[in-house]
Design a protein around this motif. Structure first.
Motif, mmCIF file in Angstrom:
data_model
loop_
_atom_site.group_PDB
_atom_site.id
_atom_site.type_symbol
_atom_site.label_atom_id
_atom_site.label_comp_id
_atom_site.label_asym_id
_atom_site.label_seq_id
_atom_site.Cartn_x
_atom_site.Cartn_y
_atom_site.Cartn_z
ATOM 1 N N GLY A 24 0.802 -1.214 0.000
ATOM 2 C CA GLY A 24 0.000 0.000 0.000
ATOM 3 C C GLY A 24 0.834 1.263 0.000
ATOM 4 O O GLY A 24 0.291 2.346 0.017
ATOM 5 N N GLY A 25 2.172 1.147 -0.021
ATOM 6 C CA GLY A 25 3.040 2.325 -0.022
ATOM 7 C C GLY A 25 3.042 3.000 1.328
ATOM 8 O O GLY A 25 3.721 2.570 2.240
ATOM 9 N N ARG A 29 -4.729 6.780 3.613
ATOM 10 C CA ARG A 29 -5.771 7.200 2.680
ATOM 11 C C ARG A 29 -6.143 8.629 3.068
ATOM 12 O O ARG A 29 -5.927 9.052 4.199
ATOM 13 N N ALA A 86 -9.328 7.448 -4.949
ATOM 14 C CA ALA A 86 -8.680 6.149 -4.749
ATOM 15 C C ALA A 86 -7.642 5.890 -5.846
ATOM 16 O O ALA A 86 -6.558 5.363 -5.575
ATOM 17 N N GLU A 87 -7.958 6.277 -7.075
ATOM 18 C CA GLU A 87 -6.991 6.148 -8.170
ATOM 19 C C GLU A 87 -5.785 7.048 -7.920
ATOM 20 O O GLU A 87 -4.637 6.633 -8.097
ATOM 21 N N THR A 88 -6.059 8.281 -7.514
ATOM 22 C CA THR A 88 -4.995 9.242 -7.224
ATOM 23 C C THR A 88 -4.098 8.722 -6.106
ATOM 24 O O THR A 88 -2.869 8.808 -6.184
ATOM 25 N N GLU A 89 -4.702 8.164 -5.069
ATOM 26 C CA GLU A 89 -3.938 7.628 -3.933
ATOM 27 C C GLU A 89 -3.012 6.502 -4.376
ATOM 28 O O GLU A 89 -1.901 6.365 -3.853
ATOM 29 N N GLY A 90 -3.458 5.714 -5.343
ATOM 30 C CA GLY A 90 -2.610 4.638 -5.857
ATOM 31 C C GLY A 90 -1.302 5.176 -6.425
ATOM 32 O O GLY A 90 -0.231 4.598 -6.203
ATOM 33 N N TYR A 91 -1.369 6.285 -7.142
ATOM 34 C CA TYR A 91 -0.155 6.901 -7.689
ATOM 35 C C TYR A 91 0.728 7.466 -6.588
ATOM 36 O O TYR A 91 1.953 7.340 -6.640
ATOM 37 N N ASP A 93 0.884 6.393 -3.530
ATOM 38 C CA ASP A 93 1.461 5.253 -2.825
ATOM 39 C C ASP A 93 2.635 4.638 -3.576
ATOM 40 O O ASP A 93 3.592 4.165 -2.958
ATOM 41 N N LYS A 94 2.567 4.641 -4.899
ATOM 42 C CA LYS A 94 3.676 4.090 -5.689
ATOM 43 C C LYS A 94 4.903 4.986 -5.614
ATOM 44 O O LYS A 94 6.033 4.512 -5.699
ATOM 45 N N TYR A 104 0.037 13.640 3.461
ATOM 46 C CA TYR A 104 -0.682 12.830 2.475
ATOM 47 C C TYR A 104 -1.917 13.579 1.971
ATOM 48 O O TYR A 104 -2.175 13.622 0.769
#
Length: 198
Positions: A24-25, A29, A86-91, A93-94, A104
Motif C-alpha cells: 500500500g506504499g 488514505r 482512490a486512483e490518485t492515492e494509488g499513484y 502510494d507508488k 498525504y
C-alpha cells in the motif's frame, strides 16, 4: 494445539500481513478533513460543465460530455470524488513511502486538482520529497507548491495560488484552515525557466 504450533501459525499470519501493508506504499488514505478540503475548493455542480481541460461534474470529477444528462446528487458526487481519489492515492502510494497524514492529505488535494503527472523526477516537488523535506526550509516548500498555480489554459490563477498556499500549510503544519500557523503573502516573480515563484 501445542504452543509451538500456535507460535508458528501466528508468525505465518504476521508474515502474510506485512507484504499487504507494504504494497500500500504509505498505508494511508485521504482523511475526512482532507476530503472536506477538496470539496470546499472544488465546489459542487449537480450538472456537468466544460472547462479548459474537458468535462467535469460534482466536485470537479472528470467525465465525458453527455455522461450525466440528468445531473447528480451531492451523495453521488461524493462517491465519484472518493472513487477518483482512490486512483490518485494509488499513484501517491507508488511514488511515496513515508508521509504523515496531513502531508498525504495535502498531496492528495494537489494531485486531485492538477493530476498525478508531477509524481516524476522531472518535477521539483517530487525531487524535494524524494530527497527529504528536512533538507528544505518551509519557505522553499511553500514556493514549490506555488509553482503549480497555472491554469490549463495558461497563466497563473489567484484561486489556484490560494489553494496551493493552503495545501502547503496543511503539508507543513497540519493546518486545515484552523490558523495559528505562519502566514505567507505572495507576489509573482518570473524565473528563468518561465516558472513562477511566490
Amino acid at each position: 494445539m501445542t504452543k509451538k504450533t500456535l507460535c508458528f501459525i501466528l508468525a505465518a499470519c504476521l508474515l502474510l500481513a506485512v507484504p499487504a501493508l507494504a504494497a500500500g506504499g504509505t498505508g494511508l488514505r485521504t482523511s475526512e478533513a482532507g476530503i472536506s478540503f477538496i470539496k470546499e475548493h472544488e465546489g459542487f455542480s449537480a450538472t456537468a460543465y466544460e472547462d479548459s481541460v474537458g468535462w467535469a461534474i460534482g466536485y470537479g470529477t472528470r467525465c465525458q460530455a453527455g455522461q450525466y444528462p440528468d445531473g447528480i446528487t451531492e451523495a453521488q458526487a461524493d462517491a465519484l470524488l472518493r472513487e477518483h481519489l482512490a486512483e490518485t492515492e494509488g499513484y501517491i502510494d507508488k511514488a511515496m513511502s513515508a508521509l504523515d497524514q496531513h502531508q498525504y492529505d495535502a498531496l492528495a488535494s494537489l494531485s486531485y486538482n492538477i493530476g498525478v503527472g508531477w509524481l516524476t523526477s522531472s518535477y521539483r516537488l517530487y525531487n524535494m520529497l524524494a530527497a527529504g523535506i528536512q533538507y528544505y526550509t518551509d519557505e522553499e516548500i511553500v514556493n514549490t507548491f506555488a509553482r503549480y498555480s497555472n491554469s490549463a489554459a495558461g497563466g497563473t490563477l489567484d484561486a489556484l495560488v490560494e489553494r496551493r498556499l493552503e495545501e502547503a500549510l496543511i503539508f507543513l503544519y497540519g493546518d486545515y484552515g484552523f490558523g495559528g500557523t505562519p502566514l505567507y503573502e505572495y507576489e509573482y516573480k518570473e524565473l528563468e525557466d518561465n516558472d513562477y515563484e511566490l
